[in-house]
Motif scaffolding. Structure first.
Motif, PDB file in Angstrom:
ATOM      1  N   ALA A  94       4.728  -9.381  14.469  1.00 42.10           N
ATOM      2  CA  ALA A  94       4.375 -10.291  13.375  1.00 42.10           C
ATOM      3  C   ALA A  94       2.868 -10.460  13.287  1.00 42.10           C
ATOM      4  N   GLY A  95       2.360 -10.553  12.070  1.00 35.62           N
ATOM      5  CA  GLY A  95       0.956 -10.872  11.865  1.00 35.62           C
ATOM      6  C   GLY A  95       0.000  -9.698  11.866  1.00 35.62           C
ATOM      7  N   VAL A  96       0.492  -8.489  12.112  1.00 31.14           N
ATOM      8  CA  VAL A  96      -0.399  -7.326  12.129  1.00 31.14           C
ATOM      9  C   VAL A  96      -0.791  -6.972  10.691  1.00 31.14           C
ATOM     10  N   ARG A  97      -2.079  -6.830  10.442  1.00 32.54           N
ATOM     11  CA  ARG A  97      -2.580  -6.443   9.128  1.00 32.54           C
ATOM     12  C   ARG A  97      -3.567  -5.290   9.286  1.00 32.54           C
ATOM     13  N   HIS A  98      -3.752  -4.542   8.212  1.00 38.66           N
ATOM     14  CA  HIS A  98      -4.617  -3.374   8.231  1.00 38.66           C
ATOM     15  C   HIS A  98      -5.796  -3.591   7.295  1.00 38.66           C
ATOM     16  N   GLU A  99      -6.961  -3.134   7.714  1.00 40.33           N
ATOM     17  CA  GLU A  99      -8.147  -3.271   6.872  1.00 40.33           C
ATOM     18  C   GLU A  99      -7.949  -2.569   5.542  1.00 40.33           C
ATOM     19  N   ASP A 100      -7.301  -1.416   5.576  1.00 35.17           N
ATOM     20  CA  ASP A 100      -6.968  -0.669   4.355  1.00 35.17           C
ATOM     21  C   ASP A 100      -5.483  -0.325   4.429  1.00 35.17           C
ATOM     22  N   ALA A 101      -4.649  -1.178   3.824  1.00 35.07           N
ATOM     23  CA  ALA A 101      -3.194  -1.016   3.935  1.00 35.07           C
ATOM     24  C   ALA A 101      -2.729   0.294   3.313  1.00 35.07           C
ATOM     25  N   LEU A 102      -3.344   0.700   2.188  1.00 32.23           N
ATOM     26  CA  LEU A 102      -2.921   1.930   1.540  1.00 32.23           C
ATOM     27  C   LEU A 102      -3.243   3.143   2.416  1.00 32.23           C
ATOM     28  N   ALA A 103      -4.396   3.135   3.034  1.00 35.30           N
ATOM     29  CA  ALA A 103      -4.743   4.228   3.940  1.00 35.30           C
ATOM     30  C   ALA A 103      -3.772   4.298   5.111  1.00 35.30           C
ATOM     31  N   GLU A 104      -3.343   3.146   5.604  1.00 31.79           N
ATOM     32  CA  GLU A 104      -2.379   3.124   6.699  1.00 31.79           C
ATOM     33  C   GLU A 104      -1.035   3.679   6.252  1.00 31.79           C
ATOM     34  N   MET A 105      -0.616   3.387   5.015  1.00 31.41           N
ATOM     35  CA  MET A 105       0.635   3.936   4.500  1.00 31.41           C
ATOM     36  C   MET A 105       0.533   5.456   4.348  1.00 31.41           C
ATOM     37  N   ARG A 106      -0.617   5.953   3.925  1.00 30.84           N
ATOM     38  CA  ARG A 106      -0.791   7.404   3.838  1.00 30.84           C
ATOM     39  C   ARG A 106      -0.722   8.039   5.215  1.00 30.84           C
ATOM     40  N   ARG A 107      -1.254   7.351   6.216  1.00 30.02           N
ATOM     41  CA  ARG A 107      -1.187   7.885   7.578  1.00 30.02           C
ATOM     42  C   ARG A 107       0.250   7.911   8.074  1.00 30.02           C
ATOM     43  N   ARG A 108       0.985   6.833   7.813  1.00 28.83           N
ATOM     44  CA  ARG A 108       2.347   6.723   8.329  1.00 28.83           C
ATOM     45  C   ARG A 108       3.340   7.585   7.540  1.00 28.83           C
ATOM     46  N   PHE A 109       3.196   7.614   6.225  1.00 30.51           N
ATOM     47  CA  PHE A 109       4.234   8.201   5.377  1.00 30.51           C
ATOM     48  C   PHE A 109       3.770   9.390   4.542  1.00 30.51           C
ATOM     49  N   GLY A 110       2.515   9.753   4.653  1.00 27.34           N
ATOM     50  CA  GLY A 110       1.998  10.853   3.839  1.00 27.34           C
ATOM     51  C   GLY A 110       2.658  12.186   4.118  1.00 27.34           C
ATOM     52  N   GLY A 111       3.254  12.357   5.302  1.00 29.09           N
ATOM     53  CA  GLY A 111       3.942  13.592   5.643  1.00 29.09           C
ATOM     54  C   GLY A 111       5.415  13.584   5.299  1.00 29.09           C
ATOM     55  N   TRP A 112       5.912  12.487   4.727  1.00 27.40           N
ATOM     56  CA  TRP A 112       7.306  12.430   4.308  1.00 27.40           C
ATOM     57  C   TRP A 112       7.453  13.179   2.985  1.00 27.40           C
ATOM     58  N   HIS A 113       8.692  13.379   2.579  1.00 26.21           N
ATOM     59  CA  HIS A 113       8.989  14.248   1.440  1.00 26.21           C
ATOM     60  C   HIS A 113       8.399  13.719   0.136  1.00 26.21           C
ATOM     61  N   ASP A 114       8.244  14.607  -0.842  1.00 27.04           N
ATOM     62  CA  ASP A 114       7.887  14.196  -2.192  1.00 27.04           C
ATOM     63  C   ASP A 114       9.026  13.336  -2.766  1.00 27.04           C
ATOM     64  N   PRO A 115       8.750  12.309  -3.573  1.00 32.04           N
ATOM     65  CA  PRO A 115       7.458  11.985  -4.174  1.00 32.04           C
ATOM     66  C   PRO A 115       6.660  10.928  -3.435  1.00 32.04           C
ATOM     67  N   ILE A 116       6.915  10.725  -2.139  1.00 39.38           N
ATOM     68  CA  ILE A 116       6.233   9.650  -1.415  1.00 39.38           C
ATOM     69  C   ILE A 116       4.714   9.818  -1.448  1.00 39.38           C
ATOM     70  N   PRO A 117       4.164  11.011  -1.126  1.00 38.90           N
ATOM     71  CA  PRO A 117       2.702  11.150  -1.239  1.00 38.90           C
ATOM     72  C   PRO A 117       2.196  10.908  -2.660  1.00 38.90           C
ATOM     73  N   THR A 118       2.977  11.304  -3.664  1.00 37.88           N
ATOM     74  CA  THR A 118       2.573  11.101  -5.058  1.00 37.88           C
ATOM     75  C   THR A 118       2.517   9.618  -5.403  1.00 37.88           C
ATOM     76  N   LEU A 119       3.497   8.857  -4.948  1.00 39.10           N
ATOM     77  CA  LEU A 119       3.515   7.420  -5.200  1.00 39.10           C
ATOM     78  C   LEU A 119       2.298   6.742  -4.574  1.00 39.10           C
ATOM     79  N   LEU A 120       1.965   7.128  -3.357  1.00 41.95           N
ATOM     80  CA  LEU A 120       0.809   6.534  -2.694  1.00 41.95           C
ATOM     81  C   LEU A 120      -0.485   6.915  -3.401  1.00 41.95           C
ATOM     82  N   GLU A 121      -0.558   8.163  -3.847  1.00 39.71           N
ATOM     83  CA  GLU A 121      -1.760   8.629  -4.527  1.00 39.71           C
ATOM     84  C   GLU A 121      -1.969   7.915  -5.859  1.00 39.71           C
ATOM     85  N   ALA A 122      -0.878   7.476  -6.493  1.00 45.22           N
ATOM     86  CA  ALA A 122      -0.958   6.837  -7.808  1.00 45.22           C
ATOM     87  C   ALA A 122      -1.169   5.325  -7.724  1.00 45.22           C
TER      88      ALA A 122
END
Length: 383
Positions: free
Chosen positions: A222-250
């Motif tokens: 609980a309480g963990v936050r990221h300085e750049d949440a979107l960058a953290e999502m790209r790190r965690r989920f950017g290698g998952w299947h399409d369209p996940i990288p596309t959604l993050l990029e948009a």
């Protein structure tokens, strides 16, 4: 029976309750602590029970909502684990699940109320219940009297704490959620998808304008936050299947919301005390794993209005509301918790493999039955 009500909280449940009470002849004031309703938020899926409740309240979301006919559950590499048959749900229930931006739903609910019903920038954390008569509600520099107070003030409800001072309150579920709506339309093959990995899930909801909501739910302290949440999502989920990288990029970085998920693990002993009724997350905050949180709040609103219209006294009406809503909503909350434990929460590779195999082997009808179990509800008649 008619009277006056103060609804504490201007979210989906509070606004719906106000609409229902006005429909049955009550005078209503909605008190919202935010100074301005900024219409922020991500997306929401509404099942048939939520749509039926909205219909009973006279709120039409048709043009703003996109049916979810295609989609289901996948593995991070894109393998299909289960399919969702929206057409089958529509045959069974008269409607498929629909997706709508939360802000759009909020605006539609607000439009159904006169502007003078809303009092903004006023926080209510306690009320004076006095004796058996009307309830005194401090609002700003004044006091309003009401026959009923509806506590729709969310998971951290101050009124719930007053009514049930010995209740432990909300508990952290073990999961946090990061979500956003894309800045622009995106090409999607499905209306809705959910991808389960180890201790994490990533889902999307497509909207009528081509944009989409995405959400990532994952195990974290609980309480963990990221300085750049979107960058953290790209790190965690950017290698998952399409369209996940596309959604993050948009997605714009400043559009990302991050909240820990809290729930009422200890059920409330009642949804009403005296002339105070608890509604929505204040009464039954649940995890999002069944997509039923808002739907249950909308059910609450319809049932509360019907009870106050039909019963001869406030006490009888709130007793009926409690009897009708508490068993059902608490059952749905338990089911949502179980769904999370068998789905997104699973982190051990062996457990994840067993879960995925079970999903692939299950008949497609099983997914429909799971939805029907909670969505096949019909509202009481109002007016």
């Amino acid at each position: 029976m008619g009277g006056s009500a103060v609804v504490v909280g201007g979210g989906i449940g509070g606004l719906a309750a106000a609409i229902g009470l006005r429909l049955v002849g009550w005078e209503v004031t909605v008190v919202e602590r935010a100074a301005v309703l900024a219409d922020v938020g991500a997306g929401i899926s509404l099942h048939a029970n939520g749509i039926r409740a909205l219909n009973a309240l006279g709120v039409d979301i048709g043009a703003a909502a996109r049916p979810q006919y295609t989609g289901g559950t996948r593995a991070p590499d894109g393998r299909r684990l289960a399919r969702m048959d929206g057409a089958a749900l529509e045959r069974e229930l008269g409607t498929p699940i629909v997706g709508i931006p939360r802000a759009d739903l909020h605006r539609l609910l607000r439009a159904a109320l006169p502007a003078e019903c809303l009092v903004m920038g006023a926080e209510v954390t306690s009320v004076d219940r006095g004796g058996a008569g009307r309830v005194r509600v401090p609002v700003g520099d004044g006091v309003r009297e009401a026959d009923v107070v509806v506590a729709a003030d969310g998971v951290n409800s101050g009124l719930r704490a007053q009514v049930f001072p010995h209740h432990p309150g909300p508990a952290y579920s073990g999961s946090t959620v990061v979500r956003a709506i894309t800045e622009r339309p995106v090409e999607l093959d499905t209306d809705f998808d959910l991808t389960w990995g180890g201790g994490a899930e990533f889902g999307h909801i497509a909207f009528v304008d081509g944009r989409a909501e995405w959400h990532a739910v994952y195990n974290a302290p609980a309480g963990v936050r990221h300085e750049d949440a979107l960058a953290e999502m790209r790190r965690r989920f950017g290698g998952w299947h399409d369209p996940i990288p596309t959604l993050l990029e948009a997605t714009r970085p400043d559009a990302v919301l991050h909240h820990d998920i809290h729930e009422l693990v200890t059920p409330l002993p009642a949804f009403a005390a005296g002339r105070i009724a608890l509604l929505g997350d204040a009464a039954h905050a649940m995890t999002p794993h069944l997509g039923q949180g808002a739907c249950q709040a909308l059910e609450d609103a319809a049932v509360l209005a019907a009870a106050l219209a039909a019963e001869p006294t406030v006490e009888a009406a709130l007793s009926r509301y409690d009897a009708e809503r508490r068993p059902r909503s608490q059952s749905v909350a338990r089911a949502a918790r179980r769904a999370g434990r068998m789905g997104q929460h699973l982190a051990h590779p062996l457990a994840v493999a067993v879960r995925d195999t079970a999903l692939r082997l299950a008949p497609s009808r099983a997914t429909v039955r799971t939805v029907l179990r909670h969505a096949d509800w019909r509202p009481p008649r109002l007016g």
